[in-house]
Design an enzyme around this catalytic site. Structure first.
Site, PDB file in Angstrom:
ATOM      1  N   GLY A 186       0.806  -1.218   0.000  1.00  0.00           N
ATOM      2  CA  GLY A 186       0.000   0.000   0.000  1.00  0.00           C
ATOM      3  C   GLY A 186       0.840   1.269   0.000  1.00  0.00           C
TER       4      GLY A 186
ATOM      5  CB  THR B  63       8.104  -1.741   5.373  1.00  0.00           C
ATOM      6  OG1 THR B  63       6.755  -1.713   5.813  1.00  0.00           O
ATOM      7  CG2 THR B  63       8.227  -2.642   4.170  1.00  0.00           C
TER       8      THR B  63
ATOM      9  NE  ARG C 191      -6.513  -3.158   2.677  1.00  0.00           N
ATOM     10  CZ  ARG C 191      -6.196  -3.663   3.867  1.00  0.00           C
ATOM     11  NH1 ARG C 191      -4.956  -3.560   4.324  1.00  0.00           N
ATOM     12  NH2 ARG C 191      -7.092  -4.285   4.602  1.00  0.00           N
TER      13      ARG C 191
ATOM     14  CD  GLU D 194      -2.922  -5.222   0.910  1.00  0.00           C
ATOM     15  OE1 GLU D 194      -2.782  -4.947   2.111  1.00  0.00           O
ATOM     16  OE2 GLU D 194      -2.367  -4.570   0.006  1.00  0.00           O
TER      17      GLU D 194
ATOM     18  CG  HIS E 266       1.676  -7.070 -28.346  1.00  0.00           C
ATOM     19  ND1 HIS E 266       2.042  -7.032 -29.672  1.00  0.00           N
ATOM     20  CD2 HIS E 266       1.090  -5.875 -28.086  1.00  0.00           C
ATOM     21  CE1 HIS E 266       1.713  -5.866 -30.201  1.00  0.00           C
ATOM     22  NE2 HIS E 266       1.135  -5.137 -29.246  1.00  0.00           N
TER      23      HIS E 266
ATOM     24  CE  LYS F 299       3.966  -5.702   6.594  1.00  0.00           C
ATOM     25  NZ  LYS F 299       3.278  -4.434   6.586  1.00  0.00           N
TER      26      LYS F 299
HETATM   27  O1  PA5 Z   1      -1.699  -2.440   2.579  1.00  0.00           O
HETATM   28  C1  PA5 Z   1      -0.987  -2.990   3.393  1.00  0.00           C
HETATM   29  O2  PA5 Z   1      -1.288  -3.153   4.588  1.00  0.00           O
HETATM   30  C2  PA5 Z   1       0.356  -3.528   2.971  1.00  0.00           C
HETATM   31  O3  PA5 Z   1       0.410  -3.683   1.584  1.00  0.00           O
HETATM   32  C3  PA5 Z   1       1.457  -2.578   3.467  1.00  0.00           C
HETATM   33  O4  PA5 Z   1       1.341  -1.345   2.842  1.00  0.00           O
HETATM   34  C4  PA5 Z   1       2.849  -3.168   3.204  1.00  0.00           C
HETATM   35  O5  PA5 Z   1       2.986  -4.392   3.878  1.00  0.00           O
HETATM   36  C5  PA5 Z   1       3.966  -2.240   3.652  1.00  0.00           C
HETATM   37  O6  PA5 Z   1       3.734  -1.762   4.947  1.00  0.00           O
HETATM   38  P1  PA5 Z   1       3.902  -0.201   5.222  1.00  0.00           P
HETATM   39  O7  PA5 Z   1       2.906   0.446   4.338  1.00  0.00           O
HETATM   40  O8  PA5 Z   1       3.610  -0.008   6.662  1.00  0.00           O
HETATM   41  O9  PA5 Z   1       5.308   0.130   4.843  1.00  0.00           O
END
Ligand code: PA5
Length: 367
Positions: free
Chosen positions: A67, A114, A161, A246, A262, A354
């Site tokens: 996200g 992250t 997100r 998600e 293609h 994580k």
């Molecule tokens: O939407 C989400 O929860 C994930 O895709 C996170 O964005 C991703 O794991 C990365 O974490 P962060 O946005 O805290 O860096």
């Protein structure tokens, strides 16, 4: 039982207020309804201390995952129209060699925890590449504070997100502060107007017959969603895919025209196409060549597919058009989650990944 282990049974009536109270205990619908306000708030956020680069960067690298990377995709899409400077979205450890002292790295992580983004910042600091952090805090916030790096501090309390407005529009502001030709304030105002109108049209109180997102979710339920954008909207198509994954916890495919004609177009001859529903992200006044490719696509896949839906971007500017498509995808994936009886807020498997990385229970050594 809910697919994520919760108690609610799948609901069928998207106009029943009780469906939202039980199916969305964390209030994702309220975060989505507040998206236009979030975008407005994001426009006022600035980096502290301010950026001090005398020259615009030669390359802009947005380091982020999931996200927090999508804002980079959208930034690349809007800057592609106005700026000759390449924008790379880096999803992974370290940094590509193109990121050097004449570049700029935006380290984007909502949580600030992250590992891939922290690794990118470490590489940038080792190479002397200027870095701006966009985060609510966490380890990234601490690294930025310790190094005196410019940092945009975002409000917390959301899933990453759901913080796309903060992540994307503060990155636009950083690009502008760095001297890049980012969309000017009137483009942002247009986008906010469009999002406000859409919020009213797509919100959970708007009944299904008049609610495009509820109708799309109904069409996608039990099918494999395949979302196609054109060259200017590919980032929105990818965002649809990740929101469907998600929020609704379903597989989804994203592709882009004309490239898919293609290769992927051949796969639509498979009988499995009968289980697939294509969503075409269209733009008013798209180039004639792209309109022709969408028409061809529809003609070729519709006979074998479960269905094809076309959705149209709103607004004149690219910022408004992209955000309107993104907003429709957010709401569609939300209603699909409600239809399926899954909590649109939680991401238990992603969280487990994580945790496993943090506690070192998977060493990843080759056998
Ligand atoms: O939407 C989400 O929860 C994930 O895709 C996170 O964005 C991703 O794991 C990365 O974490 P962060 O946005 O805290 O860096």
């Amino acid at each position: 039982m809910r697919a994520d282990g919760g108690p609610a049974a799948p609901v069928r009536d998207l106009d029943d207020p009780a469906a939202f109270a039980s199916g969305d205990p964390h209030g994702v619908r309220h975060a989505l309804a507040a998206f236009p306000a979030q975008c407005r708030e994001a426009l006022a956020l600035t980096a502290q201390p301010p950026l001090a680069q005398p020259e615009p960067p030669r390359v802009l690298v947005v380091a982020g995952m999931g996200g927090s990377a999508v804002g980079g995709d959208l930034l690349a899409a809007v800057l592609a129209e106005t700026s000759p400077v390449p924008v790379l979205v880096h999803r992974g450890y370290g940094l590509p060699p193109t990121a050097d002292r004449r570049g700029l790295v935006i380290a984007s992580s909502y949580s600030g925890e992250t590992v891939e983004v922290l690794s990118a910042v470490e590489s940038a600091l080792a190479r002397g590449v200027p870095v701006v952090a966009i985060t609510t805090g966490g380890a990234l916030g601490r690294v930025a504070a310790a190094g005196g790096l410019p940092q945009v501090t975002l409000p917390g309390g959301l899933m990453p997100r759901l913080a796309l407005g903060y992540l994307f529009l503060s990155a636009v502001a950083v690009a502008r502060a760095a001297g890049l030709a980012a969309p000017p304030p009137p483009a942002a105002e247009e986008a906010l107007d469009v999002l406000t109108g859409l919020g009213a049209a797509l919100g959970h109180e708007q009944p299904e017959p008049a609610n495009e997102a509820k109708r799309l979710a109904r069409a996608l339920a039990g099918r494999l969603p395949v979302v196609y954008g054109g060259p200017a909207t590919a980032a929105a198509a990818y965002r649809w895919k990740t929101d469907l994954e998600e929020n609704a916890k379903v597989f989804a495919v994203a592709g882009v025209l004309p490239e898919m004609q293609h290769n992927e177009i051949e796969a639509w001859r498979d009988p499995a196409a009968r289980t697939m529903h294509a969503v075409l992200l269209r733009e008013p006044h798209e180039p004639a060549a792209i309109a022709q490719r969408f028409a061809l696509l529809r003609e070729l896949i519709e006979p074998g597919a479960d269905g094809v839906s076309e959705v149209w971007a709103r607004g004149a500017g690219r910022l408004a058009r992209l955000l309107s498509l993104v907003s429709l995808g957010q709401w569609t994936s939300y209603y699909l989650a409600i239809l399926r009886g899954v909590d649109p807020w939680t991401v238990p498997v992603l969280d487990a990944v994580k945790r496993r990385l943090a506690d070192g229970t998977t060493d990843g050594a080759a056998p």
